[in-house]
Design a protein around this motif. Structure first.
Motif, PDB file in Angstrom:
ATOM      1  N   PRO A  25       0.695  -0.739  -0.401  1.00 41.60           N
ATOM      2  CA  PRO A  25       0.171   0.047   0.035  1.00 41.60           C
ATOM      3  C   PRO A  25       1.030   1.026   0.650  1.00 41.60           C
ATOM      4  N   GLU A  26       0.493   2.266  -0.372  1.00 42.69           N
ATOM      5  CA  GLU A  26       1.099   3.271  -0.298  1.00 42.69           C
ATOM      6  C   GLU A  26       1.368   3.840   0.837  1.00 42.69           C
ATOM      7  N   GLY A  27       2.594   4.817   0.610  1.00 46.86           N
ATOM      8  CA  GLY A  27       3.474   5.121   2.371  1.00 46.86           C
ATOM      9  C   GLY A  27       3.655   3.640   3.247  1.00 46.86           C
ATOM     10  N   VAL A  28       4.137   2.028   2.779  1.00 44.45           N
ATOM     11  CA  VAL A  28       4.771   1.843   3.348  1.00 44.45           C
ATOM     12  C   VAL A  28       5.287   0.877   2.305  1.00 44.45           C
ATOM     13  N   LEU A  29       6.513   0.449   3.185  1.00 37.38           N
ATOM     14  CA  LEU A  29       7.991  -0.011   2.784  1.00 37.38           C
ATOM     15  C   LEU A  29       8.053  -1.485   2.825  1.00 37.38           C
ATOM     16  N   MET A  30       8.159  -2.698   1.894  1.00 42.61           N
ATOM     17  CA  MET A  30       7.889  -4.091   2.521  1.00 42.61           C
ATOM     18  C   MET A  30       9.441  -4.544   2.132  1.00 42.61           C
ATOM     19  N   VAL A  49      10.040  -7.663   6.309  1.00 47.27           N
ATOM     20  CA  VAL A  49       9.724  -6.500   7.676  1.00 47.27           C
ATOM     21  C   VAL A  49       8.614  -5.405   6.634  1.00 47.27           C
ATOM     22  N   ALA A  50       7.512  -4.733   7.241  1.00 40.65           N
ATOM     23  CA  ALA A  50       7.141  -3.833   7.235  1.00 40.65           C
ATOM     24  C   ALA A  50       7.446  -2.452   7.527  1.00 40.65           C
ATOM     25  N   ALA A  51       7.397  -2.007   7.689  1.00 39.82           N
ATOM     26  CA  ALA A  51       7.325  -0.132   8.002  1.00 39.82           C
ATOM     27  C   ALA A  51       6.106   0.556   7.732  1.00 39.82           C
ATOM     28  N   ASN A  52       5.575   1.063   8.210  1.00 41.66           N
ATOM     29  CA  ASN A  52       3.928   2.033   7.390  1.00 41.66           C
ATOM     30  C   ASN A  52       4.486   3.768   7.896  1.00 41.66           C
ATOM     31  N   THR A  53       4.629   4.289   6.558  1.00 42.45           N
ATOM     32  CA  THR A  53       5.407   5.892   7.065  1.00 42.45           C
ATOM     33  C   THR A  53       4.046   6.684   6.888  1.00 42.45           C
ATOM     34  N   GLY A  54       3.175   5.523   6.196  1.00 43.03           N
ATOM     35  CA  GLY A  54       2.035   7.093   6.007  1.00 43.03           C
ATOM     36  C   GLY A  54       1.169   7.704   7.322  1.00 43.03           C
ATOM     37  N   GLY A  55      -0.333   8.011   6.999  1.00 49.43           N
ATOM     38  CA  GLY A  55      -0.344   8.827   7.817  1.00 49.43           C
ATOM     39  C   GLY A  55      -2.036   7.736   8.277  1.00 49.43           C
ATOM     40  N   ALA A  56      -2.172   6.336   8.118  1.00 47.43           N
ATOM     41  CA  ALA A  56      -3.465   5.865   8.283  1.00 47.43           C
ATOM     42  C   ALA A  56      -2.922   4.474   8.399  1.00 47.43           C
ATOM     43  N   ALA A  69      -2.861   0.364   7.043  1.00 46.99           N
ATOM     44  CA  ALA A  69      -2.419   0.100   5.791  1.00 46.99           C
ATOM     45  C   ALA A  69      -2.651  -1.557   5.957  1.00 46.99           C
ATOM     46  N   LEU A  70      -3.543  -2.044   5.158  1.00 45.66           N
ATOM     47  CA  LEU A  70      -3.651  -3.564   5.205  1.00 45.66           C
ATOM     48  C   LEU A  70      -2.592  -4.235   4.289  1.00 45.66           C
ATOM     49  N   LEU A  71      -2.158  -4.916   4.731  1.00 47.61           N
ATOM     50  CA  LEU A  71      -1.039  -5.634   4.124  1.00 47.61           C
ATOM     51  C   LEU A  71      -1.097  -7.181   3.909  1.00 47.61           C
ATOM     52  N   ASP A  72      -0.563  -7.808   3.004  1.00 45.64           N
ATOM     53  CA  ASP A  72      -1.157  -9.183   2.202  1.00 45.64           C
ATOM     54  C   ASP A  72       0.387  -9.611   3.614  1.00 45.64           C
ATOM     55  N   VAL A  73      -0.272 -10.673   4.616  1.00 43.39           N
ATOM     56  CA  VAL A  73       1.321 -11.502   5.003  1.00 43.39           C
ATOM     57  C   VAL A  73       0.534 -12.657   4.650  1.00 43.39           C
ATOM     58  N   PRO A  74       1.647 -12.913   4.505  1.00 49.35           N
ATOM     59  CA  PRO A  74       1.436 -15.043   4.073  1.00 49.35           C
ATOM     60  C   PRO A  74       1.155 -15.446   5.717  1.00 49.35           C
ATOM     61  N   ASP A  75       0.144 -16.875   5.581  1.00 51.23           N
ATOM     62  CA  ASP A  75      -0.901 -17.427   6.396  1.00 51.23           C
ATOM     63  C   ASP A  75       0.871 -18.252   7.173  1.00 51.23           C
ATOM     64  N   SER A  92     -10.010 -10.978  10.184  1.00 49.52           N
ATOM     65  CA  SER A  92     -10.767 -11.941  10.371  1.00 49.52           C
ATOM     66  C   SER A  92     -10.326 -12.384   8.483  1.00 49.52           C
ATOM     67  N   ASP A  93     -10.399 -11.453   7.621  1.00 51.49           N
ATOM     68  CA  ASP A  93     -10.434 -12.057   6.095  1.00 51.49           C
ATOM     69  C   ASP A  93      -9.064 -11.996   5.970  1.00 51.49           C
ATOM     70  N   GLY A  94      -7.840 -12.378   5.997  1.00 53.42           N
ATOM     71  CA  GLY A  94      -7.160 -12.447   6.522  1.00 53.42           C
ATOM     72  C   GLY A  94      -5.843 -11.453   6.071  1.00 53.42           C
ATOM     73  N   GLY A  95      -6.057 -10.372   6.121  1.00 51.03           N
ATOM     74  CA  GLY A  95      -5.435  -9.704   6.098  1.00 51.03           C
ATOM     75  C   GLY A  95      -4.528  -8.828   7.116  1.00 51.03           C
ATOM     76  N   THR A  96      -3.197  -7.964   7.046  1.00 53.58           N
ATOM     77  CA  THR A  96      -3.013  -7.790   8.322  1.00 53.58           C
ATOM     78  C   THR A  96      -2.933  -6.427   8.376  1.00 53.58           C
ATOM     79  N   LEU A  97      -3.846  -5.750   9.766  1.00 56.42           N
ATOM     80  CA  LEU A  97      -3.851  -4.631   9.203  1.00 56.42           C
ATOM     81  C   LEU A  97      -2.609  -3.732  11.004  1.00 56.42           C
ATOM     82  N   LEU A  98      -1.563  -2.823   9.192  1.00 56.81           N
ATOM     83  CA  LEU A  98      -0.680  -1.887  10.320  1.00 56.81           C
ATOM     84  C   LEU A  98      -0.406  -1.206  10.568  1.00 56.81           C
ATOM     85  N   PRO A  99      -0.677  -0.696  11.740  1.00 56.30           N
ATOM     86  CA  PRO A  99      -1.139   0.716  11.707  1.00 56.30           C
ATOM     87  C   PRO A  99       0.130   2.381  11.829  1.00 56.30           C
ATOM     88  N   ALA A 100      -0.340   3.504  11.632  1.00 55.84           N
ATOM     89  CA  ALA A 100       0.499   4.637  11.141  1.00 55.84           C
ATOM     90  C   ALA A 100       1.953   4.429  11.858  1.00 55.84           C
TER      91      ALA A 100
END
Length: 555
Positions: free
Chosen positions: A488-493, A508-515, A517-523, A539-547
Motif C-alpha cells: 500500500p502507498e506509504g508502506v515499505l516492505m 519487514v514492513a514499515a508504515n510511513t503513511g498517516g493511516a 494499512a492493510l497488508l498481505d502477510v502470508p498465512d 478475520s479476512d486474512g489481511g493484516t492491519l499495520l498501524p501508522a
C-alpha cells in the motif's frame, strides 16, 4: 554469524564489522563517576554491562584526549593523553580491557583534520617565522588586500564566520593568517607536510598498542585541500549549505585517499579485526564509497540515510542508492538515525516516540552495520528549551540563537544532555550528586534505564529484543534484501534472506503513511517484533499495520 571476543567456539563467517551494531558514547554525557557533573572514563567503565546487555557489538567513544574543550574535545592538545576531566591513560586501558571481557570492541575517535590552538606544534608555529618548518605543518598564509588585512581566500568556517584568523607577531603587529575550517581554536593541519603524516601514523600505533579495535575518523573528507587554496566563489553565508552537496576546494579532495591507504596497511599489521570508519561528507554516495574501497577504510557513515525523511519512497531510494554504491566496492552499507551532531531522531522525524521506534526497527532490518547514539534506546527526545546561558556548542556563539537547530547551526547541545540512569531527582543516576553539565528535563526520570528495565512495553526492552533477534538471525545483518512490490502507498516492505536460504525469511514492513494499512502477510507468518504499534490480523486474512509502525515476521 558475528564473532564474539572471548569465545573459541564461534566460527567466523565474515568480518565482525560488516554487520556490527556500534553504540556511540559521548563521554561527558554518559556517566559521571565522581560527581563533578561531567561524564568520565570510570563512569563509562562502570556502565559497560548496560551495553553488553543491550546487545551491541562495539562501543565508539567520542574524544577524551587532552583538550582545552573549546569544541567538546574535538580540539586536541595531546593525542596520546587523556584529559583530566575524563580520567587517566590507565583508566582508558582499564575500560578497553573490561569491554573486551564483556565481548565489546572499542572504537576511539581520531581527529586528524585539525588540533587545538594549544597543541605544542601550533604554539611553536606561532613563535616561528613565516616559511618555517613549524608553520609548514599548518596552513599559514599572507592576507590579501592592502596590508594583508583580508583573509587569504573566501572560505567559510563550518561554525560560521571566516575560516581564517590573523595572528599577531611578537612586536604586536598583525601577521599571517591561519586556516581553521571549524572554530579559531582548531587550526587545520597541512597534510602535504610529511611531519603530519608521520605523527598520525605514530598516533594510530599508540592506541592500537593500547588495545583499541578501531578508529572513527573525524572529518575524514577534509584533510587534503586543493592546491593553491582557491576561492569557492560562493557567498560566505551560503557555503555551509553546500557541504555534502557540491564539490568544494576544502572537502573530498582526491589526495585524501593516499592517506587512508597508508592507514589501512597499519591496521592490517595488527590483524584483520582492526577497523577505521570515515565521517565523510561528499556530493554523492558514489563519492563516499571511494573511502571504503578494499585498500582504504572499512566503513563510512551514511549521512544520506540519516537526512532522509520518514517517507517510504524516499527511504527506499536512499537504501537502494547506499547499497548500490557500497556494493560496487565490496563494502557494507551503514545506517544511522542519531548522533552527537544532529537533532535526536525522535524529535527530528516528527511523529513522536512511535515513529522513532518504527524507524529504529526499519534501520536494524537493513543489510550492513548500524550505529546507535547513546540514549536513543531510552527513547530520549531532543532537549529544545536549553537556556542560552548553559549552551556550550562553539557554533552557538557564532551563529546565535537564530540557528534552526539542525546540527551545525549552533544548537547541538540538545542531543548532548546527560543520560538518566535511575531515580526521581537530578542527576537521575548520571552521577553521585545532583550536578550535570547540561540540565536534564524532569520528565526524563520516567525514561531512565531503571524505569524501563524489565517493562516489556518500554523502548529499552524493544531495543534489547531487536538486537537479540538481529544477532540470532542470519537473515538480518548481511543477508540479502528484496523489496516486496505492490505494498500500500506509504508502506515499505522487504524480505531478508540468509545466504543459502538458511532458515525462514524475515518479512519487514514499515508504515510511513498517516493511516493504518492493510497488508498481505502470508498465512503462518510468525510475528517476531513490532515497534510503534501492533499489527492486527483480520478475520479476512489481511493484516492491519498501524501508522508509524514497523514489524518483523518470520515467513
Amino acid at each position: 554469524m558475528r564473532h564474539e571476543q572471548g569465545s573459541s567456539s564461534v566460527t567466523i563467517e565474515s568480518p565482525w564489522w560488516r554487520d556490527a551494531v556500534i553504540y556511540q558514547v559521548y563521554p561527558r554525557s554518559f556517566a559521571d563517576s565522581d560527581g563533578d557533573g561531567t561524564g568520565d572514563l570510570p563512569g563509562i567503565r562502570a556502565r559497560l554491562p548496560h551495553l553488553a546487555e543491550l546487545g551491541v557489538d562495539a562501543v565508539w567513544l567520542s574524544p577524551f584526549y587532552a583538550s582545552p574543550q573549546a569544541d567538546a574535545g574535538y580540539d586536541v592538545a595531546d593525542y596520546r593523553a587523556v584529559d583530566p576531566v575524563f580520567g587517566t591513560l590507565d583508566d582508558a586501558a582499564a575500560l578497553i580491557g573490561d569491554a573486551h571481557e564483556l565481548g565489546l570492541r572499542v572504537i576511539t575517535d581520531l581527529v586528524p583534520n585539525h588540533c587545538s590552538d594549544r597543541h605544542a606544534w601550533f604554539l611553536e608555529a606561532l613563535e616561528a617565522e613565516p616559511g618555517s618548518a613549524a608553520r609548514a605543518r599548518f596552513h599559514f598564509r599572507d592576507g590579501r588586500g592592502p596590508g594583508g588585512d583580508l583573509p587569504p581566500n573566501d572560505w567559510e568556517s563550518v561554525f560560521g564566520g571566516p575560516a581564517w584568523t590573523r595572528t599577531t607577531g611578537p612586536d604586536g603587529r598583525p601577521g599571517q593568517w591561519y586556516l581553521h575550517l571549524f572554530a579559531p581554536e582548531q587550526p587545520d593541519f597541512d597534510w602535504d607536510c610529511e611531519d603530519v603524516r608521520e605523527e598520525f601514523r605514530a598516533v594510530l600505533r599508540f592506541w592500537l598498542d593500547l588495545g583499541v579495535d578501531g578508529f572513527r575518523v573525524d572529518v575524514a573528507h577534509g584533510l587534503v585541500k586543493a592546491p593553491g587554496l582557491p576561492d569557492v566563489g560562493v557567498a560566505a553565508r551560503d557555503q555551509v549549505k553546500l557541504l555534502g552537496v557540491r564539490p568544494t576546494p576544502y572537502f573530498d579532495q582526491d589526495g585524501v585517499h593516499a592517506v587512508y591507504r597508508e592507514w589501512r596497511k597499519i591496521l592490517e599489521e595488527y590483524g584483520p579485526d582492526r577497523i577505521a570508519v570515515a565521517e565523510a561528507w561528499a556530493p554523492s554516495q558514489q563519492r563516499v564509497a571511494r573511502y571504503v574501497r578494499p585498500d582504504e577504510l572499512h566503513q563510512a557513515f551514511n549521512f544520506s540515510y540519516l537526512t532522509t525523511p520518514w517517507d517510504a519512497d524516499a527511504l527506499r531510494a536512499a537504501v537502494d542508492d547506499s547499497l548500490a554504491a557500497t556494493g560496487e566496492v565490496g563494502a557494507p552499507a551503514t545506517w544511522v538515525l542519531s548522533n552527537h551532531d544532529v537533532v535526536r531522531h525522535r524529535t527530528r522525524l516528527g511523529g513522536g516516540l512511535d515513529r522513532a521506534r518504527a524507524a529504529t526497527l526499519l534501520m536494524l532490518a537493513l543489510p550492513g552495520s548500524a550505529y546507535l547514539y547513546q540514549g536513543e534506546e531510552l527513547g530520549l527526545p531532543e532537549v529544545v528549551d536549553l537556556p542560552d546561558g548553559v549552551r556550550q556548542d562553539p557554533a552557538f556563539g557564532r551563529s546565535g540563537s537564530a540557528g534552526a537547530g539542525s546540527g551545525q547551526e549552533g544548537l547541538r547541545d540538545g542531543c548532548r544532555v546527560p543520560l538518566p540512569w535511575s531515580g526521581t531527582t537530578a542527576s537521575y543516576g548520571f552521577g553521585p550528586g545532583a550536578a550535570s553539565w547540561l540540565p536534564q528535563p524532569a520528565e526524563w526520570a520516567k525514561l531512565s534505564v531503571a524505569a524501563q528495565d524489565g517493562d516489556p512495553g518500554s523502548t529499552l526492552e524493544l531495543y534489547r529484543a531487536a538486537l537479540r533477534l538481529r544477532r540470532g538471525l542470519p537473515q538480518l545483518g548481511e543477508g540479502a534484501l528484496e523489496w516486496v512490490d505492490g505494498a500500500p502507498e506509504g508502506v515499505l516492505m522487504a524480505r531478508r534472506t540468509a545466504a543459502g536460504a538458511v532458515g525462514p525469511a524475515v518479512l519487514v514492513a514499515a508504515n510511513t503513511g498517516g493511516a493504518a494499512a492493510l497488508l498481505d502477510v502470508p498465512d503462518g507468518a510468525e510475528l517476531l517484533l513490532s515497534g510503534g504499534g501492533e499489527p492486527v490480523r483480520g478475520s479476512d486474512g489481511g493484516t492491519l499495520l498501524p501508522a508509524d509502525c514497523c514489524a518483523w515476521w518470520a515467513v
